[in-house]
Design an enzyme around this catalytic site. Structure first.
Site, PDB file in Angstrom:
ATOM      1  N   CYS A 108       1.746   7.750   1.292  1.00  0.00           N
ATOM      2  CA  CYS A 108       2.293   8.191   2.582  1.00  0.00           C
ATOM      3  C   CYS A 108       1.485   9.367   3.120  1.00  0.00           C
ATOM      4  O   CYS A 108       1.370  10.404   2.460  1.00  0.00           O
ATOM      5  CB  CYS A 108       3.755   8.597   2.432  1.00  0.00           C
ATOM      6  SG  CYS A 108       4.499   9.111   4.002  1.00  0.00           S
ATOM      7  N   GLY A 209      -4.152  -3.260   4.479  1.00  0.00           N
ATOM      8  CA  GLY A 209      -4.964  -2.777   5.601  1.00  0.00           C
ATOM      9  C   GLY A 209      -5.740  -3.893   6.275  1.00  0.00           C
ATOM     10  O   GLY A 209      -6.323  -4.744   5.612  1.00  0.00           O
ATOM     11  N   ALA A 232       2.203  -4.708   6.566  1.00  0.00           N
ATOM     12  CA  ALA A 232       3.277  -3.893   7.132  1.00  0.00           C
ATOM     13  C   ALA A 232       3.397  -4.191   8.626  1.00  0.00           C
ATOM     14  O   ALA A 232       4.271  -4.939   9.043  1.00  0.00           O
ATOM     15  CB  ALA A 232       3.001  -2.410   6.892  1.00  0.00           C
TER      16      ALA A 232
END
Length: 484
Positions: A108, A209, A232
């Site tokens: 994070c 990614g 995500a």
């Protein structure tokens, strides 16, 4: 039964999962995980949970894990952020019966992670990370995994991954961006870093990614050799990404809302998901964007979703033959598709900086621009400007505050001690003094309590004397009766 490790853990417990839904704060809740699993996801993570809060708060445990137990929601990995080995392991012990592995968040990059000292801001503290993973590997009955971001240097990233493996990490997810690559400066994730890590370790590796569609997943596996690929943003805009489909937005939205009815979650989660799903359509129907932002009930969200569907169906009915999507989209706005964020150079060109490296400006730089041109303000400040046209963000026009004599924070204008409220309260309590400027009345209240105590003594004294006189009189009467 001994705990499975490495390849055996990925193959047997995680069922050789290739398609993975990332841990997302307030976005990978049970309802969304179930929707994703229906459409190709083979493994899901919980949202990032705070280990310390999970350990001390039973309601937090129930709301984020215990109350969400569902047989369909496996395999499942619970992710924690933590910076203390004992706290991390104690929280993981409370969670291990509800999942297939525990993940330590080391990726994070947000400011909240910097302030809390967790996530990607632990990536330089290798001794601490070794202690955390060694202890977890020793105490837990399920495997420990990690999600990391890369260093700019590939060799350092490889050594970092090898250190985690040696400490006991059984599966590694590598997000191919550095902790500085976020928001408008995210840029492209480096698959080269991921490939180097995959070749250097003997445990399974997931890549994260640059994943917007199924072809990206296949290309990533081919180029990096990883065991699986995590998504995500791509998953949030298209839950059917891992199926290789681009369905109608309202089909996914309606299915998700039906799952939410069965497995409720906070309304803010639902609203956020619909903003992602309907992202491109809400650029066209901006009035409905405002309605979705204001609605207070699930039924209200369902109504907005229905109205969006009707408007899109009306557009489809009126569509001319051969008409193409607008705004450079690959599909019409009512079809699930990725939202491509402009890279740093594109943002610079939008802001008139010519796309040079020196022109790369982050959010803070935009906020510090002069007030003369509202286009150079951040979106939040532009919204404030719309609500109050006279509002100024020029630092030179901000009022100057006198400082507290004790700590340097702004002091109260009417404080008798020339202090901020916190320091004033401590001093007033210590000296039993008043500060009307801060509404602190320790002296007054103390004097009132003394006065009340004195008055109580004055009331009690005559009562005692009267009671004594009565007793004497009663004794005399009894004595006279006895003599007679």
């Amino acid at each position: 039964m001994p705990k499975l490790r490495g390849e055996a853990f990925w193959r047997e417990t995680l069922r050789s999962a290739h398609y993975v839904v990332a841990p997302m704060v307030d976005q990978s809740e049970l309802a969304w995980r179930l929707l994703s699993r229906r459409h190709g996801a083979q493994l899901c993570y919980t949202p990032m949970l705070h280990a310390q809060v999970f350990l001390r708060d039973a309601n937090y445990r129930r709301e984020n894990l215990y109350g969400e137990a569902c047989p369909e929601d496996r395999p499942l990995i619970v992710q924690f952020c933590a910076n203390d080995p004992e706290v991390f392991v104690q929280a993981a012990l409370l969670a291990q019966d509800y999942c297939d592995a525990i993940d330590l968040n080391l990726g994070c990059p947000q400011m909240i992670a910097k302030r809390g000292h967790y996530g990607a801001f632990l990536q330089e503290e290798w001794d601490l990370l070794q202690r955390m993973i060694l202890l977890a590997n020793e105490k837990l009955s399920v495997p420990i995994t990690c999600k990391i971001r890369v260093f700019p240097d590939i060799d350092k990233t490889v050594k970092y991954a090898q250190m985690l493996e040696k400490a006991g990490c059984q599966l590694l997810t590598v997000h191919g961006r550095t902790k500085e690559q976020k928001g408008p400066l995210a840029g492209v994730a480096s698959w080269e870093h991921i490939q180097a890590v995959r070749k250097a370790v003997n445990i399974p590796v997931f890549a994260n990614g640059n994943i917007q569609c199924l072809s990206d997943v296949e290309e990533c596996i081919r180029k990096t050799g990883v065991h699986g690929v995590m998504s995500a943003e791509g998953n949030l805009h298209n839950p059917a990404l891992f199926e290789g489909r681009n369905p109608l937005v309202w089909e996914m939205a309606e299915e998700y809302l039906e799952i939410v009815r069965k497995y409720p979650c906070p309304l803010s989660y639902v609203r956020a998901h619909l903003f992602k799903l309907w992202h491109h359509t809400l650029q066209v129907h901006q009035q409905l964007r405002e309605e979705l932002a204001k609605v207070k009930t699930l039924e209200g969200i369902v109504d907005v979703n229905r109205e969006l569907k009707l408007r899109c169906q009306e557009e489809i009915a009126n569509q001319k033959e051969g008409e193409k999507p607008k705004e450079g989209l690959p599909f019409f706005h009512w079809i699930c598709q990725p939202c491509i964020r402009p890279g740093p150079k594109e943002r610079c060109r939008e802001n008139g900086d010519g796309g040079t490296e020196k022109g790369v400006r982050g959010k803070r730089a935009l906020e510090e621009e002069e007030d003369g041109n509202s286009e150079l303000l951040s979106k939040n400040k532009q919204k404030k400007k719309l609500r109050n046209p006279n509002k100024s963000f020029d630092p030179s026009l901000k009022p100057k505050y006198a400082k507290c004599d004790q700590c340097g924070n702004p002091k109260g204008n009417k404080c008798v001690f020339n202090m901020c409220r916190g320091c004033c309260k401590k001093r007033a309590f210590k000296e039993t003094a008043d500060c009307p400027g801060h509404g602190l009345l320790f002296k007054t209240k103390y004097e009132k309590s003394l006065s009340w105590q004195h008055s109580q003594r004055g009331i009690q004294t005559p009562e005692i004397s009267q009671r004594g006189d009565a007793e004497v009189g009663e004794t005399a009467v009894l004595k006279e009766a006895g003599d007679s």
